[in-house]
Design a protein around this motif. Structure first.
Motif, short mmCIF file in Angstrom:
data_model
loop_
_atom_site.label_atom_id
_atom_site.label_comp_id
_atom_site.label_asym_id
_atom_site.label_seq_id
_atom_site.Cartn_x
_atom_site.Cartn_y
_atom_site.Cartn_z
N PHE A 91 23.30 38.15 20.20
CA PHE A 91 23.02 39.14 19.17
C PHE A 91 24.25 39.46 18.32
O PHE A 91 25.37 39.08 18.63
CB PHE A 91 22.48 40.41 19.81
N ASN A 95 26.45 42.78 23.54
CA ASN A 95 25.68 43.75 24.32
C ASN A 95 25.67 43.42 25.81
O ASN A 95 24.62 43.24 26.40
CB ASN A 95 24.25 43.86 23.78
N PRO A 96 26.86 43.36 26.43
CA PRO A 96 26.88 43.17 27.88
C PRO A 96 26.22 44.37 28.56
O PRO A 96 26.16 45.45 27.98
CB PRO A 96 28.37 43.11 28.21
N PHE A 97 25.72 44.15 29.78
CA PHE A 97 25.11 45.26 30.52
C PHE A 97 26.22 46.15 31.07
O PHE A 97 27.03 45.70 31.88
CB PHE A 97 24.26 44.73 31.67
N PRO A 98 26.27 47.42 30.64
CA PRO A 98 27.40 48.28 31.02
C PRO A 98 27.41 48.64 32.50
O PRO A 98 28.45 49.00 33.04
CB PRO A 98 27.21 49.52 30.15
N THR A 99 26.26 48.57 33.16
CA THR A 99 26.22 48.95 34.57
C THR A 99 26.66 47.81 35.47
O THR A 99 26.76 47.99 36.67
CB THR A 99 24.80 49.38 34.98
N MET A 100 26.87 46.63 34.90
CA MET A 100 27.16 45.47 35.75
C MET A 100 28.58 44.95 35.53
O MET A 100 29.15 45.11 34.46
CB MET A 100 26.19 44.33 35.41
N SER A 101 29.09 44.29 36.56
CA SER A 101 30.41 43.65 36.44
C SER A 101 30.29 42.41 35.56
O SER A 101 29.18 41.98 35.20
CB SER A 101 30.91 43.25 37.83
N PHE A 108 22.85 37.94 36.75
CA PHE A 108 21.63 38.76 36.72
C PHE A 108 20.37 37.93 36.48
O PHE A 108 19.44 37.92 37.30
CB PHE A 108 21.78 39.84 35.64
N ALA A 144 35.19 43.40 37.66
CA ALA A 144 35.45 44.55 36.78
C ALA A 144 34.30 44.75 35.81
O ALA A 144 33.48 43.84 35.59
CB ALA A 144 36.75 44.33 36.01
N SER A 145 34.24 45.93 35.24
CA SER A 145 33.18 46.25 34.29
C SER A 145 33.30 45.39 33.04
O SER A 145 34.39 45.15 32.53
CB SER A 145 33.26 47.72 33.90
N VAL A 147 32.38 46.24 30.18
CA VAL A 147 32.65 47.07 29.01
C VAL A 147 34.16 47.19 28.76
O VAL A 147 34.60 47.55 27.68
CB VAL A 147 32.01 48.46 29.18
N GLY A 148 34.95 46.84 29.80
CA GLY A 148 36.40 46.91 29.65
C GLY A 148 36.98 45.76 28.84
O GLY A 148 38.15 45.78 28.48
N ARG A 161 26.59 34.34 29.34
CA ARG A 161 25.39 34.87 29.99
C ARG A 161 24.15 34.14 29.52
O ARG A 161 23.25 33.83 30.30
CB ARG A 161 25.30 36.37 29.66
N ALA A 162 24.10 33.85 28.20
CA ALA A 162 22.95 33.13 27.66
C ALA A 162 22.90 31.70 28.19
O ALA A 162 21.83 31.17 28.47
CB ALA A 162 23.00 33.14 26.12
#
Lengths: 252, 292
Positions: A91, A95-101, A108, A144-145, A147-148, A161-162
């Motif tokens: 996209f 837009n990584p998933f913020p709750t996941m490492s 996932f 690590a997250s 989002v970092g 990821r894709a």
């Protein structure tokens, strides 16, 4: 692995508004096809029709055919969830998933699809991160997250990821428009590498980018495919006047 | 241009400045009006309550007013059990309803659920008590802790459903799209991507709803009722802190009034402790999600 996609009289409308007005296009495998055009020309709408993302917009109506290989993805018995494993998407904004490492972002979907587990999953993580040219930067902090990471790193993570679900086609919706020039350069290099194995369709606002990364270019205007051909030809010797007007910056 | 007809620039600026400060001052007055009673209530409850809380109060059974001493141990346990059971009933139903309304509720059923949740969230609590009385107490033939929990759950569920819905709606659409684009189903996307991202706010909703029901008295008056002894089972009547506060506060005995203050403090402390515990447990994940 890479497959071609063909659209036949593809139309997409939202309520009364027809955003894509009947597009016939052949998207070649192992090549980059760029879609350019002014804002509101329907290029993103067209792209999202290629993996049935409009299924989640209640007002959207899609008609016509979209062949992946030789099968119509809007035909009977096609599961959109399964389709998207074969046609991946990156996209505009990372837009990584913020709750996941970092690692979990990648594992996932493959875990849910039963593609790999245990050691094979670790190998998959390393392979796609290497493909996305991110491995060296994150190999010591996979837990690590996500989002970092910086914006450019996040976008490469999204590409990794894709790739992790082993798609045939990769759709990219202005993947570098939210990034700085250095990060943009890296994404473009990456696209160049990935086209050896994948069919890539990229929507871009940036004509230089289209000229740099793509083999074929499609020019959209007012929901119509105005011109489609090899990138070199389209930019140096456009057949249509509107194409020429757009690429020389007279409108858009 | 004719500058004489308009006020000079400097004056206009000063007027604008004055209006700005006036508005801020008005906001501060409103803030004070809202906060002063709150602080005052806390001050009274803590100040008076703390003088009358004792080990005996926390660990022993009530004594008749003529004897003196005694405590509210049974009511403290009763409140924990009644509120705990209400949460066990209410959290799954409330969260699931919120998920439906947010993720799948773009239809008549979803609209009806939203409307009903909003109506029920404003339900007078004594009505919840009457419903539980009619459905459970009358059927079972006696007052019971579980009927009290059911009455509280009736108040708890709509609050949790609405806050869960709001929390899920705040998760940006691109998170769902990211998951869909990986070939993940809607159900898995909701449970593994959207709900975890919203968990902090869902938790806040659960805490607010818990604080609300922990202090409810009216729904318990004719459901959990009251008891001077330890609870014998969830199908038996039980003492609870709010009902005790009510009955002790309206009694003529000074000693009982003091115990009512102590009970109010204990209730406050319990709600606060639950809140802090939930926040602490959550803080680590919240830091992770912020990128640390």
């Amino acid at each position: 692995m890479a497959e071609q996609m063909i659209t036949r009289d593809l139309k997409v409308s939202f309520g009364d508004h027809q955003a894509v007005k009947g597009v016939d296009m052949e998207i070649r495998p192992r090549a980059v096809t760029a879609i350019i055009g002014p804002s509101g020309c329907g290029k993103t709408t067209f792209l999202r029709a290629l993996n049935r993302m409009h299924d989640h917009t209640p007002s959207a109506r899609v008609s016509g055919e979209v062949l992946l290989g030789d099968r119509d993805i809007y035909g009977d018995g096609v599961d959109p969830v399964e389709l998207r494993i074969r046609v991946g998407m990156v996209f505009q904004r990372p837009n990584p998933f913020p709750t996941m490492s970092i690692r979990d972002n990648i594992t996932f979907a493959p875990k849910r699809h039963g593609l790999a587990k245990g050691k094979a999953l670790d190998d998959l993580v390393e392979r796609v991160l290497r493909q996305a040219a991110l491995w060296d930067e994150v190999k010591d902090r996979l837990g690590a997250s996500a989002v970092g990471l910086s914006g450019g790193q996040q976008q490469r993570l999204c590409i990794a990821r894709a790739l992790a679900v082993e798609p045939r086609v990769l759709l990219m919706d202005e993947p570098a428009s939210a990034l700085d020039p250095t990060a943009t350069q890296r994404i473009e290099d990456l696209i160049y590498e990935l086209k050896k194995d994948y069919t890539i369709v990229i929507v871009t606002h940036n004509m230089q980018q289209a000229a740099r990364v793509s083999d074929y270019t499609a020019f959209f205007y007012m929901g119509l495919l105005v011109e489609f051909g090899e990138t070199d030809g389209l930019f140096t010797n456009p057949r249509e006047e509107r194409t020429e007007a757009y690429i020389t910056g007279r409108f858009g | 241009m004719d500058t004489a007809s308009a006020p000079p620039r400097a004056l206009r600026l000063r007027l604008r400045h004055l209006r700005d400060r006036l508005l801020v001052a008005l906001c501060l007055v409103a803030l004070a009006l809202a906060v002063i009673p709150l602080v005052w209530v806390l001050w009274e409850v803590v100040g008076v309550g703390v003088r009358h809380v004792s080990w005996e109060f926390l660990t022993t059974l009530p004594q008749p007013p003529t004897v003196g001493g005694g405590g509210w141990a049974n009511a403290i346990v009763g409140s924990v059990v009644v509120v705990g059971m209400a949460m066990v009933m209410g959290v799954p139903v409330g969260v699931a309803t919120g998920i439906y309304m947010s993720e799948y509720g773009d239809n008549l059923l979803g609209k009806s659920a939203r409307f009903l949740s909003e109506v029920l969230a404003g339900l007078p609590s004594i009505v919840a008590g009457i419903v539980a009385y009619g459905l459970i107490v009358v059927t079972m033939g006696r007052f019971s802790a579980v009927s009290g929990s059911a009455a509280l759950a009736l108040l708890f569920i709509p609050i949790v459903a609405i806050t869960t819905q709001e929390a899920l709606k705040m998760v940006p659409g691109h998170q769902r799209e990211a998951s869909f684009a990986l070939g993940v189903s809607e159900a898995a996307t909701t449970l593994r991507v959207v709900l975890p991202a919203a968990m902090g706010n869902v938790l806040t909703g659960v805490m607010i709803a818990t604080a609300r029901i922990a202090g409810e008295t009216a729904p318990l008056l004719f459901t959990a009722f009251n008891s001077r002894y330890w609870m014998e089972g969830v199908d038996r009547p039980t003492a609870t802190i709010p009902v005790n506060i009510y009955s002790y506060a309206i009694s003529p005995f000074e000693h009982w009034h003091q115990q009512a203050w102590a009970g109010a403090l204990v209730l406050l402390a319990m709600v606060l402790a639950l809140n802090v515990a939930a926040r602490t447990l959550w803080a680590r994940r919240a830091r992770f999600m912020a990128g640390d």
